[in-house]
Design an enzyme around this catalytic site. Structure first.
Site, PDB file in Angstrom:
ATOM      1  N   GLU A   1     -17.439 -18.491 -13.440  1.00 56.86           N
ATOM      2  CA  GLU A   1     -16.828 -17.320 -12.822  1.00 56.86           C
ATOM      3  C   GLU A   1     -15.554 -16.966 -13.576  1.00 56.86           C
ATOM      4  O   GLU A   1     -14.497 -17.561 -13.318  1.00 56.86           O
ATOM      5  CB  GLU A   1     -16.464 -17.620 -11.369  1.00 56.86           C
ATOM      6  CG  GLU A   1     -17.638 -18.048 -10.520  1.00 56.86           C
ATOM      7  CD  GLU A   1     -17.327 -17.885  -9.040  1.00 56.86           C
ATOM      8  OE1 GLU A   1     -17.962 -17.043  -8.406  1.00 56.86           O
ATOM      9  OE2 GLU A   1     -16.430 -18.570  -8.532  1.00 56.86           O
TER      10      GLU A   1
ATOM     11  N   SER B   1     -17.795 -10.394  -9.195  1.00 55.04           N
ATOM     12  CA  SER B   1     -18.204  -9.003  -8.971  1.00 55.04           C
ATOM     13  C   SER B   1     -19.698  -8.759  -9.177  1.00 55.04           C
ATOM     14  O   SER B   1     -20.099  -7.705  -9.664  1.00 55.04           O
ATOM     15  CB  SER B   1     -17.379  -8.050  -9.838  1.00 55.04           C
ATOM     16  OG  SER B   1     -15.997  -8.148  -9.495  1.00 55.04           O
TER      17      SER B   1
ATOM     18  N   HIS C   1     -13.255 -23.868  -6.988  1.00 61.45           N
ATOM     19  CA  HIS C   1     -13.277 -22.400  -7.078  1.00 61.45           C
ATOM     20  C   HIS C   1     -11.952 -21.919  -7.663  1.00 61.45           C
ATOM     21  O   HIS C   1     -10.894 -22.512  -7.409  1.00 61.45           O
ATOM     22  CB  HIS C   1     -13.503 -21.801  -5.688  1.00 61.45           C
ATOM     23  CG  HIS C   1     -13.691 -20.316  -5.752  1.00 61.45           C
ATOM     24  ND1 HIS C   1     -12.614 -19.446  -5.802  1.00 61.45           N
ATOM     25  CD2 HIS C   1     -14.801 -19.550  -5.832  1.00 61.45           C
ATOM     26  CE1 HIS C   1     -13.083 -18.206  -5.896  1.00 61.45           C
ATOM     27  NE2 HIS C   1     -14.403 -18.241  -5.914  1.00 61.45           N
TER      28      HIS C   1
ATOM     29  N   GLY D   1     -13.509 -10.482  -7.677  1.00 64.22           N
ATOM     30  CA  GLY D   1     -12.910  -9.561  -6.715  1.00 64.22           C
ATOM     31  C   GLY D   1     -12.265  -8.348  -7.354  1.00 64.22           C
ATOM     32  O   GLY D   1     -11.537  -7.601  -6.699  1.00 64.22           O
TER      33      GLY D   1
ATOM     34  N   LYS E   1     -15.584 -16.786   1.535  1.00 63.53           N
ATOM     35  CA  LYS E   1     -14.119 -16.911   1.474  1.00 63.53           C
ATOM     36  C   LYS E   1     -13.536 -16.934   2.898  1.00 63.53           C
ATOM     37  O   LYS E   1     -14.143 -17.502   3.789  1.00 63.53           O
ATOM     38  CB  LYS E   1     -13.530 -15.806   0.606  1.00 63.53           C
ATOM     39  CG  LYS E   1     -14.228 -15.757  -0.764  1.00 63.53           C
ATOM     40  CD  LYS E   1     -13.527 -14.914  -1.775  1.00 63.53           C
ATOM     41  CE  LYS E   1     -14.322 -14.952  -3.075  1.00 63.53           C
ATOM     42  NZ  LYS E   1     -13.656 -14.278  -4.174  1.00 63.53           N
TER      43      LYS E   1
ATOM     44  N   ASN F   1     -20.407 -16.727  -1.184  1.00 65.40           N
ATOM     45  CA  ASN F   1     -19.118 -17.362  -0.879  1.00 65.40           C
ATOM     46  C   ASN F   1     -18.349 -16.396   0.019  1.00 65.40           C
ATOM     47  O   ASN F   1     -17.845 -15.371  -0.441  1.00 65.40           O
ATOM     48  CB  ASN F   1     -18.360 -17.614  -2.193  1.00 65.40           C
ATOM     49  CG  ASN F   1     -16.940 -18.094  -1.953  1.00 65.40           C
ATOM     50  OD1 ASN F   1     -16.587 -18.480  -0.833  1.00 65.40           O
ATOM     51  ND2 ASN F   1     -16.132 -18.071  -2.993  1.00 65.40           N
TER      52      ASN F   1
ATOM     53  N   GLU G   1      -9.953 -19.668  -6.920  1.00 64.67           N
ATOM     54  CA  GLU G   1      -8.864 -19.420  -5.962  1.00 64.67           C
ATOM     55  C   GLU G   1      -8.205 -20.741  -5.552  1.00 64.67           C
ATOM     56  O   GLU G   1      -6.997 -20.791  -5.308  1.00 64.67           O
ATOM     57  CB  GLU G   1      -9.389 -18.626  -4.764  1.00 64.67           C
ATOM     58  CG  GLU G   1      -9.590 -17.162  -5.154  1.00 64.67           C
ATOM     59  CD  GLU G   1     -10.730 -16.454  -4.455  1.00 64.67           C
ATOM     60  OE1 GLU G   1     -11.198 -16.912  -3.402  1.00 64.67           O
ATOM     61  OE2 GLU G   1     -11.173 -15.410  -5.001  1.00 64.67           O
TER      62      GLU G   1
HETATM   63  P1  PGA Z   1     -16.640 -11.642  -5.965  1.00 61.55           P
HETATM   64  O1  PGA Z   1     -16.305 -13.195  -5.758  1.00 61.55           O
HETATM   65  O2  PGA Z   1     -18.141 -11.520  -5.991  1.00 61.55           O
HETATM   66  O3  PGA Z   1     -16.025 -10.945  -4.806  1.00 61.55           O
HETATM   67  O4  PGA Z   1     -16.027 -11.237  -7.282  1.00 61.55           O
HETATM   68  C1  PGA Z   1     -17.015 -14.203  -6.414  1.00 61.55           C
HETATM   69  C2  PGA Z   1     -16.449 -15.557  -6.099  1.00 61.55           C
HETATM   70  O5  PGA Z   1     -15.219 -15.678  -5.982  1.00 61.55           O
HETATM   71  O6  PGA Z   1     -17.190 -16.544  -5.935  1.00 61.55           O
END
Ligand code: PGA
Length: 264
Positions: free
Chosen positions: A174, A219, A98, A180, A14, A12, A100
């Site tokens: 997640e 992460s 997601h 993140g 982003k 992903n 976010e």
């Molecule tokens: P990250 O993001 O690996 O940077 O924690 C995962 C995601 O948001 O899909």
């Protein structure tokens, strides 16, 4: 991982790699695909490079996903993008819900269900993202929060995906506190939720839990991938930060490949 399901390693991106740098990264992923037997790769670039990334990965085992969609066919919806437009750009998958989107852009469980429906209506496979916040985890609400997120899409998943000719879809668990932040759920914590999700899928329609892949996200990096991917109900990863670097994305994909080859 379980040999009944092929692992899916998904990136992903982003709001990163939206130009020539994204095209280069997609080309790197296409090259990587030939060296990771037994693994499916997927990338979710920003809208601006979907078509170019699709062109770069054409003929390779790298699927293209969008990060979001608007659940209407067309209309006066300035700034939004529909499932049919995503298909035209070469997408076969789309992320729905997601965290976010849920946290920053107001995606409710109902809105996520509309997005999943729009995806299926247009032959895009949804990756439904679920997960609890830190407050919810600390209040002991992890399973009830995730259950409500799954329940919102479960009837449609069961209708579309059950049976030998059912459509593709995936779930991504997640935990919000792990995205993140550099903190990942430990394998046992993640497995507990993955096992619960699989049970709910199976209870909704026999065979659905066995069939759908449940990815872990939050992460994931080369150093923790093995511990997570060896859990029986973790069928792959949805990777943010580490997917922006072909070296680390490749290392995670190779780990998945080794595990899948050794369990065959
Ligand atoms: P990250 O993001 O690996 O940077 O924690 C995962 C995601 O948001 O899909």
């Amino acid at each position: 991982m379980n040999k009944a399901r092929r692992p899916l390693i998904a990136g992903n991106w982003k709001m990163y790699r939206g130009g020539a740098d994204g095209v280069d990264l997609a080309a790197g992923c296409a090259k990587l695909a030939s060296s990771v037997p037994g693994v499916d790769l997927l990338i979710a670039p920003p809208f601006t490079v979907l078509a170019a990334a699709s062109h770069e990965t054409d003929g390779s085992n790298v699927a293209i996903a969008a990060q979001n969609l608007y659940p209407k066919k067309e209309g006066a919806f300035t700034g939004e993008i529909s499932a049919t437009m995503l298909k035209d750009a070469g997408c076969t998958w789309v992320l729905c819900g997601h965290s976010e989107r849920r946290q920053l852009f107001g995606d409710t469980n109902e809105r996520v269900a509309e997005k999943v429906a729009a995806a299926f209506d247009n032959d895009l496979a949804p990756i439904v993202c679920v997960g609890e916040t830190l407050d919810e985890r600390e209040a002991g609400q992890t399973l009830s929060v995730v259950r409500a997120q799954i329940d919102a899409v479960l009837p449609r998943l069961a209708r579309e995906c059950a049976g030998p000719n059912g459509k593709a879809a995936a779930i991504a668990y997640e935990p919000v506190w792990a995205i993140g932040t550099g903190k990942n759920a430990g394998p046992a914590e993640a497995q507990e939720v993955h096992g619960a999700i699989r049970g709910w899928l199976e209870a909704a329609s026999a065979g659905l839990g066995e069939k759908l892949r449940i990815l872990y996200g939050g992460s994931v990096k080369p150093e923790n991938a093995k511990g997570l991917l060896t859990c029986p109900d973790i069928d792959g990863a949805l990777i943010g930060n580490a997917s922006l670097d072909i070296g680390s994305f490749g290392a995670i994909a190779r780990t998945a490949s080794e595990i899948s080859q050794s369990s065959n």
